[in-house]
Motif scaffolding. Structure first.
Motif, mmCIF file in Angstrom:
data_model
loop_
_atom_site.group_PDB
_atom_site.id
_atom_site.type_symbol
_atom_site.label_atom_id
_atom_site.label_comp_id
_atom_site.label_asym_id
_atom_site.label_seq_id
_atom_site.Cartn_x
_atom_site.Cartn_y
_atom_site.Cartn_z
ATOM 1 N N THR A 185 -0.805 55.699 -27.745
ATOM 2 C CA THR A 185 -0.344 56.723 -28.400
ATOM 3 C C THR A 185 -1.193 57.020 -29.833
ATOM 4 O O THR A 185 -1.653 58.091 -30.240
ATOM 5 C CB THR A 185 1.072 56.863 -28.522
ATOM 6 O OG1 THR A 185 1.522 56.784 -27.265
ATOM 7 C CG2 THR A 185 1.271 58.177 -29.488
ATOM 8 N N GLU A 186 -1.215 55.960 -30.475
ATOM 9 C CA GLU A 186 -1.870 55.910 -31.926
ATOM 10 C C GLU A 186 -3.297 56.107 -31.490
ATOM 11 O O GLU A 186 -3.750 56.904 -32.572
ATOM 12 C CB GLU A 186 -1.379 54.594 -32.388
ATOM 13 C CG GLU A 186 -0.089 54.458 -33.092
ATOM 14 C CD GLU A 186 0.073 52.923 -33.555
ATOM 15 O OE1 GLU A 186 -0.377 52.114 -32.830
ATOM 16 O OE2 GLU A 186 1.126 52.762 -34.300
ATOM 17 N N ALA A 187 -3.788 55.745 -30.514
ATOM 18 C CA ALA A 187 -5.503 55.816 -30.476
ATOM 19 C C ALA A 187 -5.602 57.317 -30.084
ATOM 20 O O ALA A 187 -6.576 57.942 -30.578
ATOM 21 C CB ALA A 187 -5.731 54.932 -29.092
ATOM 22 N N HIS A 188 -4.850 57.859 -29.524
ATOM 23 C CA HIS A 188 -4.872 59.502 -29.042
ATOM 24 C C HIS A 188 -4.719 60.329 -30.451
ATOM 25 O O HIS A 188 -5.529 61.254 -30.591
ATOM 26 C CB HIS A 188 -3.749 59.946 -28.028
ATOM 27 C CG HIS A 188 -4.337 59.355 -26.634
ATOM 28 N ND1 HIS A 188 -5.402 59.631 -25.896
ATOM 29 C CD2 HIS A 188 -3.414 58.782 -25.573
ATOM 30 C CE1 HIS A 188 -5.493 59.183 -24.884
ATOM 31 N NE2 HIS A 188 -4.215 58.420 -24.546
ATOM 32 N N ILE A 189 -3.824 59.693 -31.240
ATOM 33 C CA ILE A 189 -3.589 60.396 -32.452
ATOM 34 C C ILE A 189 -4.796 60.444 -33.426
ATOM 35 O O ILE A 189 -5.253 61.421 -33.817
ATOM 36 C CB ILE A 189 -2.395 59.920 -33.244
ATOM 37 C CG1 ILE A 189 -1.125 60.434 -32.434
ATOM 38 C CG2 ILE A 189 -2.152 60.648 -34.771
ATOM 39 C CD1 ILE A 189 0.400 59.961 -32.778
ATOM 40 N N LEU A 190 -5.477 59.248 -33.304
ATOM 41 C CA LEU A 190 -6.419 58.937 -33.993
ATOM 42 C C LEU A 190 -7.795 59.801 -33.536
ATOM 43 O O LEU A 190 -8.241 60.369 -34.305
ATOM 44 C CB LEU A 190 -6.940 57.450 -33.997
ATOM 45 C CG LEU A 190 -8.350 57.095 -34.781
ATOM 46 C CD1 LEU A 190 -8.008 57.268 -36.243
ATOM 47 C CD2 LEU A 190 -8.652 55.524 -34.703
ATOM 48 N N GLN A 191 -7.992 59.923 -32.210
ATOM 49 C CA GLN A 191 -8.948 60.778 -31.746
ATOM 50 C C GLN A 191 -8.692 62.243 -31.983
ATOM 51 O O GLN A 191 -9.426 62.973 -32.392
ATOM 52 C CB GLN A 191 -9.058 60.557 -30.173
ATOM 53 C CG GLN A 191 -9.678 59.131 -29.790
ATOM 54 C CD GLN A 191 -9.308 59.069 -28.318
ATOM 55 O OE1 GLN A 191 -8.376 59.625 -27.509
ATOM 56 N NE2 GLN A 191 -10.368 58.233 -27.690
#
Length: 86
Positions: free
Chosen positions: A52-58
């Motif tokens: 989820t954090e990776a998607h937010i960063l993306q």
């Protein structure tokens, strides 16, 4: 005086300029958004972020990419005008 163009003022689209800017925007956009996706993925792995954090960063990097592309189109339009007034 009115800021509206008069009926006698004609505007003609300069298609070579439009096509040049659109072509460059497609090329640069592919690089910018590809880098946003890959960079977000790589940074997420580097910092051990959850999915989820990776998607937010993306998504954050994608928004920055949109900002870059809008500024590119504005700058390109100043150099390669889309309309000729005459």
């Amino acid at each position: 005086m009115s800021s509206q163009p008069s009926a006698s003022t004609s505007r003609q689209i300069v298609w070579p300029s439009v096509i040049t800017v659109i072509s460059a925007a497609i090329l640069i956009g592919a690089e910018v958004f590809g880098a946003a996706f890959a960079g977000g993925w790589a940074l997420a792995i580097l910092f051990g972020l959850s999915e989820t954090e990776a998607h937010i960063l993306q998504a954050v990097l994608f928004v920055i990419g949109v900002f870059v592309m809008v500024n590119f189109i504005r700058a390109a339009q100043r150099i390669e005008p889309f309309v000729r007034r005459g």
